[in-house]
Enzyme design. Sequence first.
Site, PDB file in Angstrom:
ATOM      1  N   GLN A  91      42.873  40.363  37.436  1.00  0.00           N
ATOM      2  CA  GLN A  91      42.391  40.967  36.418  1.00  0.00           C
ATOM      3  C   GLN A  91      42.892  40.197  35.029  1.00  0.00           C
ATOM      4  OE1 GLN A  91      43.198  45.020  36.084  1.00  0.00           O
ATOM      5  NE2 GLN A  91      42.568  45.472  38.077  1.00  0.00           N
ATOM      6  N   CYS A  92      44.153  39.533  34.955  1.00  0.00           N
ATOM      7  CA  CYS A  92      44.784  38.927  33.648  1.00  0.00           C
ATOM      8  C   CYS A  92      44.363  37.403  34.086  1.00  0.00           C
ATOM      9  CB  CYS A  92      46.059  38.999  33.817  1.00  0.00           C
ATOM     10  SG  CYS A  92      46.757  40.615  33.628  1.00  0.00           S
ATOM     11  N   THR A  93      44.043  36.852  32.894  1.00  0.00           N
ATOM     12  CA  THR A  93      43.624  35.316  32.539  1.00  0.00           C
ATOM     13  C   THR A  93      44.767  34.531  33.067  1.00  0.00           C
ATOM     14  OG1 THR A  93      42.348  35.794  30.938  1.00  0.00           O
ATOM     15  CG2 THR A  93      42.769  33.495  31.178  1.00  0.00           C
TER      16      THR A  93
END
Length: 694
Positions: A549-551
């Site tokens: 979900q996170c970059t």
Amino acid sequence: MAKPLQFAPFISEIELPFYSALFASKLDHDKLDDSARSVLGLYEPRSEEPESSCRLQILGNALTSGKTNEPSSPLATMRAEGIIRNVNTLEDFKNTDKPAMLRTAGRQVWDAIKDGSIYSVPSLLSSFIILSYADLKKYKFTYWFAFPALHSDPVWKRSGPAERLTSQETTALVDRVGTWRYSVDARERGFFLAKKVPGRRETDDPDTPQELPFHWEIGSLRDFETGFFDQVPEEDRYVAFTDPSTYPEAPGWPLRNFLILIRHRFRLTKTKVICYRDTWAKRHEAKSVILTIEMDPVENLDITEMPKVTGWARSSNGKLQAQQVNLGEYMDPARLADSSVDLNLKLMKWRIAPNLNLETIKNTKCLLLGAGTLGSYVSRNLMGWGVRKITFVDYGRVSFSNPVRQPLFNFNDCLEGGKPKALRAAEALKEIYPGVDSEGHALSVPMLGHPFTDETKTKEDYQKLEKLINEHDAIFLLMDSRESRWLPTVMGKAAGKIVMNAALGFDSYVVMRHGAETSPEGQTPLGCYFCNDVVAPADSQKDQTLDQQCTVTRPGVAPIASALLVELLTSLLQHPLGKDAPAPQPTSGVIPERDPPDHALGLVPHQIRGYTSTFQQIVIRGQSYDCCSACSPKILNAYRHDGWGFVKRALQEKEYVAELSGLAEVQRRAEEMAAHVDWEEDDDLVDDGEGELI
């Protein structure tokens, strides 16, 4: 024994706007050219305070490049013709041959006296030169004035006491001088001839009582050689100059060169000089001084060689030395920032990229969709290029993990739930440079694959986004997810805007410009971010773990991609076709040539893909796809025709975009073809019956 005349020297008085004008001229026009150019000085009779004596004013509009745009001087002020040489380095200033520079200026005056051209430009008798160096980075100006004065040999001396006119005589003289000045060129007003003529002027009203037994007549210097003083008694003849001196009996500097003219052209060794110090407003006060002067007899009044020249100005401590002013102490900090921001950019035009159009870049209004890592770095690079209008769109808030990767935020921005990213990013840009026009909007971009639950709110976000896109020139897609880029891609292309896109992987990145609807003849239109997709964008966040979900990228990837994206935009803006510029076709082992050859910044590629794992970068040219889910004609036409209706249906109906664009049909055909493939056995893989192939 009569003493030689003493003269009050000129003192320069420079207005602050002149320094700014000189700064701008050097930066924008002169650049590396340090040749001399014209500058206009002004002087006038002053009040009686000695400290105001002989002030030569250099006004903000004093820089002149030709007669067509020379600033006009007020009637009461006299012109002084000057030149300024603004050199490129402090070493050039120190090493300039100053005596030779002064001799050259003196020779210009001397030659004009000899050939008679001085009669057309008497203001040359009050000429001056400025040698200067402008430190554009520190806003310091080093300068040295010189007022070239030709020495009289033998010297002129006083031959009697100073005389003054009566109030009535002065009033009459001021009236006549004022009338004469209206009739002549501004360059002639500072020097003139005067004579007393008995009786009333022919044009005077005979019914008006005559207060004086004579009237004044005024003439230009050239009139001396056409009989202006014929039949006039010697005691009624006067040569005159506007005297800026406030000393009781010491004439101002302009008289020095005038005396050379009086001897060489008028062939006089004795004369009466009116040091004209009166003004129209106080014409009854009789401030002018009349000096009777003479020189020792000489065998030949002709001057065969140019006289000695002096004139370099002394500083306030009485020494022959240059002066320096720190403009930064007087400038408004905001204005100082304005000048400094553009300094490095304008220096590019001096030598490296003279064709660079900075105004096009500066005036490009940029909309950044995403105020996170990419948005932070992109905005800073845009400011570095001088872009003044930057708008952020982001729905998130600053979290504690952001400041170390997103340079527009700090620890305090994370407190109390975090500040809205878009608004805080806009504030941060203004803190960096107050002259930027930056604003932030906290809105959620409608995303394909994310059905809305509040139609009113989603429609408001869409309408706000539509308004922002229409108001800007370049749209940057800098969001975290793929599907969030879909709607801005459609809207940007439909509105004919420049659309720039950057996307990150762990150790890779893609930077690209979306193709325009039109393309040069013979060129295939360039594609967009979605043109290589075989399916329409969907919810990419569903069922993903935190690391998905996170970059999650190497920290250096975002700054690299952001810098390349902004450089790609600036290169695009410099192309004569703008957003329609073609992209070079990459060829292995061949570096494409600039198109056009005089492009200030080089190539304008379509896509740049980089890999930090191998530290390699490749340039790609991708064609548009007629079944693209974002930029195909079917999608654009539907959006233009139905607007929000199209967007609403795309968000709510999962297969709508795929069916409309043709992607669904492409998939069905592919499946049909796969179903009809006849898989034949390869004889080489069949055994001889002794066992099975595992």
